[in-house]
Motif scaffolding. Structure first.
Motif, mmCIF file in Angstrom:
data_model
loop_
_atom_site.group_PDB
_atom_site.id
_atom_site.type_symbol
_atom_site.label_atom_id
_atom_site.label_comp_id
_atom_site.label_asym_id
_atom_site.label_seq_id
_atom_site.Cartn_x
_atom_site.Cartn_y
_atom_site.Cartn_z
ATOM 1 N N MET A 1 0.701 -1.326 0.027
ATOM 2 C CA MET A 1 -0.026 -0.149 0.019
ATOM 3 C C MET A 1 0.864 1.437 0.053
ATOM 4 S SD MET A 1 -3.077 -0.340 2.619
ATOM 5 C CE MET A 1 -4.241 -1.582 2.261
ATOM 6 N N SER A 2 0.373 2.158 -0.616
ATOM 7 C CA SER A 2 1.067 3.549 -0.942
ATOM 8 C C SER A 2 0.443 4.326 0.213
ATOM 9 C CB SER A 2 1.117 3.715 -2.091
ATOM 10 O OG SER A 2 1.673 5.166 -2.491
ATOM 11 N N ASP A 3 1.306 5.164 1.052
ATOM 12 C CA ASP A 3 0.808 6.111 1.917
ATOM 13 C C ASP A 3 0.662 7.543 1.364
ATOM 14 O OD1 ASP A 3 0.264 7.976 3.840
ATOM 15 O OD2 ASP A 3 1.907 7.279 5.248
ATOM 16 N N LEU A 4 -0.382 8.067 0.981
ATOM 17 C CA LEU A 4 -0.814 9.189 0.196
ATOM 18 C C LEU A 4 -0.330 10.344 0.927
ATOM 19 C CD1 LEU A 4 -3.970 7.883 -1.852
ATOM 20 C CD2 LEU A 4 -1.633 8.310 -2.711
ATOM 21 N N SER A 5 -0.533 10.468 2.412
ATOM 22 C CA SER A 5 -0.572 11.642 3.067
ATOM 23 C C SER A 5 0.721 12.235 3.158
ATOM 24 C CB SER A 5 -1.031 11.276 4.510
ATOM 25 O OG SER A 5 0.082 10.524 5.201
ATOM 26 N N SER A 6 1.851 11.485 2.704
ATOM 27 C CA SER A 6 3.177 12.070 2.889
ATOM 28 C C SER A 6 3.829 12.514 1.330
ATOM 29 C CB SER A 6 4.101 11.241 3.689
ATOM 30 O OG SER A 6 4.091 10.057 2.959
ATOM 31 N N GLY A 7 3.126 12.542 0.571
ATOM 32 C CA GLY A 7 3.651 12.819 -0.794
ATOM 33 C C GLY A 7 4.083 14.252 -1.102
ATOM 34 N N THR A 38 -17.505 1.960 3.803
ATOM 35 C CA THR A 38 -18.122 2.334 4.999
ATOM 36 C C THR A 38 -18.241 3.741 5.166
ATOM 37 O OG1 THR A 38 -16.488 2.009 6.539
ATOM 38 C CG2 THR A 38 -17.789 0.014 6.011
ATOM 39 N N ASN A 39 -19.069 4.339 5.985
ATOM 40 C CA ASN A 39 -19.158 5.758 6.421
ATOM 41 C C ASN A 39 -17.981 5.874 7.246
ATOM 42 O OD1 ASN A 39 -20.370 8.283 6.726
ATOM 43 N ND2 ASN A 39 -21.083 7.778 8.873
ATOM 44 N N ALA A 40 -17.634 5.117 8.082
ATOM 45 C CA ALA A 40 -16.392 5.108 8.947
ATOM 46 C C ALA A 40 -15.105 5.373 8.118
ATOM 47 C CB ALA A 40 -16.342 4.007 10.094
ATOM 48 N N ALA A 41 -15.113 4.656 6.982
ATOM 49 C CA ALA A 41 -13.852 4.797 6.246
ATOM 50 C C ALA A 41 -13.632 6.283 5.628
ATOM 51 C CB ALA A 41 -13.864 3.773 4.779
ATOM 52 N N ILE A 42 -14.921 6.918 5.211
ATOM 53 C CA ILE A 42 -14.668 8.173 4.939
ATOM 54 C C ILE A 42 -14.374 9.068 6.012
ATOM 55 C CG2 ILE A 42 -15.940 10.244 3.825
ATOM 56 C CD1 ILE A 42 -15.639 7.970 1.833
ATOM 57 N N SER A 43 -14.844 8.839 7.116
ATOM 58 C CA SER A 43 -14.604 9.684 8.372
ATOM 59 C C SER A 43 -13.091 9.592 8.953
ATOM 60 C CB SER A 43 -15.708 9.111 9.404
ATOM 61 O OG SER A 43 -15.113 10.087 10.502
ATOM 62 N N LEU A 44 -12.621 8.366 8.734
ATOM 63 C CA LEU A 44 -11.380 8.272 9.299
ATOM 64 C C LEU A 44 -10.497 8.703 8.265
ATOM 65 C CD1 LEU A 44 -11.475 4.455 10.262
ATOM 66 C CD2 LEU A 44 -11.134 6.217 11.949
ATOM 67 N N ILE A 45 -10.487 8.953 6.940
ATOM 68 C CA ILE A 45 -9.595 9.545 5.743
ATOM 69 C C ILE A 45 -9.800 10.982 6.382
ATOM 70 C CG2 ILE A 45 -9.442 10.015 3.408
ATOM 71 C CD1 ILE A 45 -10.519 7.076 2.912
ATOM 72 N N ASN A 48 -7.857 12.396 8.934
ATOM 73 C CA ASN A 48 -6.514 11.763 8.876
ATOM 74 C C ASN A 48 -6.151 10.745 10.062
ATOM 75 O OD1 ASN A 48 -5.542 13.414 6.730
ATOM 76 N ND2 ASN A 48 -5.922 15.209 8.053
ATOM 77 N N GLN A 49 -7.077 9.794 10.155
ATOM 78 C CA GLN A 49 -6.662 8.697 10.906
ATOM 79 C C GLN A 49 -6.641 7.759 10.312
ATOM 80 O OE1 GLN A 49 -10.203 9.083 13.443
ATOM 81 N NE2 GLN A 49 -9.317 10.106 14.901
ATOM 82 N N SER A 50 -6.718 7.551 8.638
ATOM 83 C CA SER A 50 -6.492 6.552 8.098
ATOM 84 C C SER A 50 -5.925 6.860 6.593
ATOM 85 C CB SER A 50 -7.698 5.587 7.597
ATOM 86 O OG SER A 50 -7.627 4.789 6.681
ATOM 87 N N PRO A 52 -5.385 6.160 2.973
ATOM 88 C CA PRO A 52 -5.743 5.191 2.012
ATOM 89 C C PRO A 52 -4.689 4.648 1.022
ATOM 90 C CG PRO A 52 -6.943 7.261 1.346
ATOM 91 C CD PRO A 52 -5.998 7.388 2.640
ATOM 92 N N SER A 53 -4.879 3.591 0.293
ATOM 93 C CA SER A 53 -3.857 3.164 -0.817
ATOM 94 C C SER A 53 -4.648 4.042 -1.817
ATOM 95 C CB SER A 53 -3.947 1.776 -1.048
ATOM 96 O OG SER A 53 -5.380 1.362 -1.348
ATOM 97 N N VAL A 54 -3.762 4.084 -2.876
ATOM 98 C CA VAL A 54 -4.063 4.584 -4.106
ATOM 99 C C VAL A 54 -5.327 4.224 -4.729
ATOM 100 C CG1 VAL A 54 -3.548 5.246 -6.762
ATOM 101 C CG2 VAL A 54 -1.839 5.326 -4.909
ATOM 102 N N SER A 55 -5.392 2.998 -4.671
ATOM 103 C CA SER A 55 -6.814 2.099 -5.213
ATOM 104 C C SER A 55 -8.097 2.532 -4.136
ATOM 105 C CB SER A 55 -6.671 0.552 -5.277
ATOM 106 O OG SER A 55 -6.395 -0.032 -4.132
ATOM 107 N N SER A 56 -7.946 2.602 -2.949
ATOM 108 C CA SER A 56 -8.825 2.897 -2.199
ATOM 109 C C SER A 56 -9.349 4.156 -2.281
ATOM 110 C CB SER A 56 -8.415 2.719 -0.650
ATOM 111 O OG SER A 56 -8.197 1.450 -0.382
ATOM 112 N N LEU A 57 -8.181 5.134 -2.822
ATOM 113 C CA LEU A 57 -8.846 6.667 -2.738
ATOM 114 C C LEU A 57 -9.416 6.654 -4.295
ATOM 115 C CD1 LEU A 57 -8.863 9.495 -1.906
ATOM 116 C CD2 LEU A 57 -6.321 9.966 -2.976
ATOM 117 N N LYS A 58 -9.020 6.282 -5.300
ATOM 118 C CA LYS A 58 -9.823 6.080 -6.337
ATOM 119 C C LYS A 58 -11.130 5.713 -6.276
ATOM 120 C CE LYS A 58 -9.457 4.650 -11.315
ATOM 121 N NZ LYS A 58 -10.620 5.041 -11.139
#
Length: 189
Positions: A1-7, A38-45, A48-50, A52-58
């Motif tokens: 998984m690629s960490d998108l928050s540090s690019g 899930t709604n929780a997935a959106i909230s976590l992103i 900034n508590q999660s 996402p991988s590039v594919s998850s963000l897409k």
């Protein structure tokens, strides 16, 4: 998984996703439904508590719809904002107790306030309580701060820092206005 928050320096993926979602007129729940997450997935992103991988963000962006390229090229107004003139502080309470806020809290995890309490003014008989931490420095005057069963009178130069889930109350016990610069995270008002 690629960490998108540090690019990118100071790139805030959560703030950007929240901005894009709100501009599309979608609630977290609606975006989650459209994206098949899930709604929780959106909230976590967004908080900034999660990261996402590039594919998850897409997958999430497909629910808006928006391409990854457009998402990363977008500059949100609040992300680019660094400096605020005194006249640009946002009034969120006025009267004997006034609060002016720096920036738009929909895009930040820290709330910064310029507070002013007229002599005798207070935040009310009912103690405040909220899911945050807060701190501040008294700039002018004096304030009586009650946190739980503790009480202190703070004067210019004195400071406070506490868990806001504890019942608390501010009261100007002096004869002049009290001015405080405070911070709260996550934002309260």
């Amino acid at each position: 998984m690629s960490d998108l928050s540090s690019g990118k320096d100071n790139f805030d993926l959560g703030v950007r996703l929240r901005y894009v979602r709100q501009n599309a007129g979608l609630s977290q729940r609606e975006l989650a439904k459209r994206a098949g997450v899930t709604n929780a997935a959106i909230s976590l992103i967004e908080n900034n508590q999660s990261s996402p991988s590039v594919s998850s963000l897409k997958k999430v962006l497909d629910g808006i719809p928006m391409s990854l390229t457009d998402f990363f090229a977008l500059e949100t107004p609040e992300e680019s904002r660094v400096f605020f003139n005194a006249s640009e502080l946002v009034p969120i309470a006025s009267g004997a107790v006034s609060f002016r806020q720096v920036g738009d809290m929909r895009h930040h995890n820290l709330q910064l306030l310029h507070e002013r309490y007229a002599p005798g003014a207070d935040t009310g008989r009912a103690m405040l309580k909220h899911e945050s931490e807060e701190g501040g420095i008294v700039i002018e005057g004096a304030i009586e701060l009650t946190v739980g069963d503790r009480k202190s009178i703070l004067k210019a130069g004195d400071a406070y820092l506490f868990d806001s889930r504890q019942p608390h109350r501010f009261r100007n016990v002096g004869k002049v206005d009290c001015v405080i610069i405070s911070a709260c995270t996550p934002p309260y008002l």
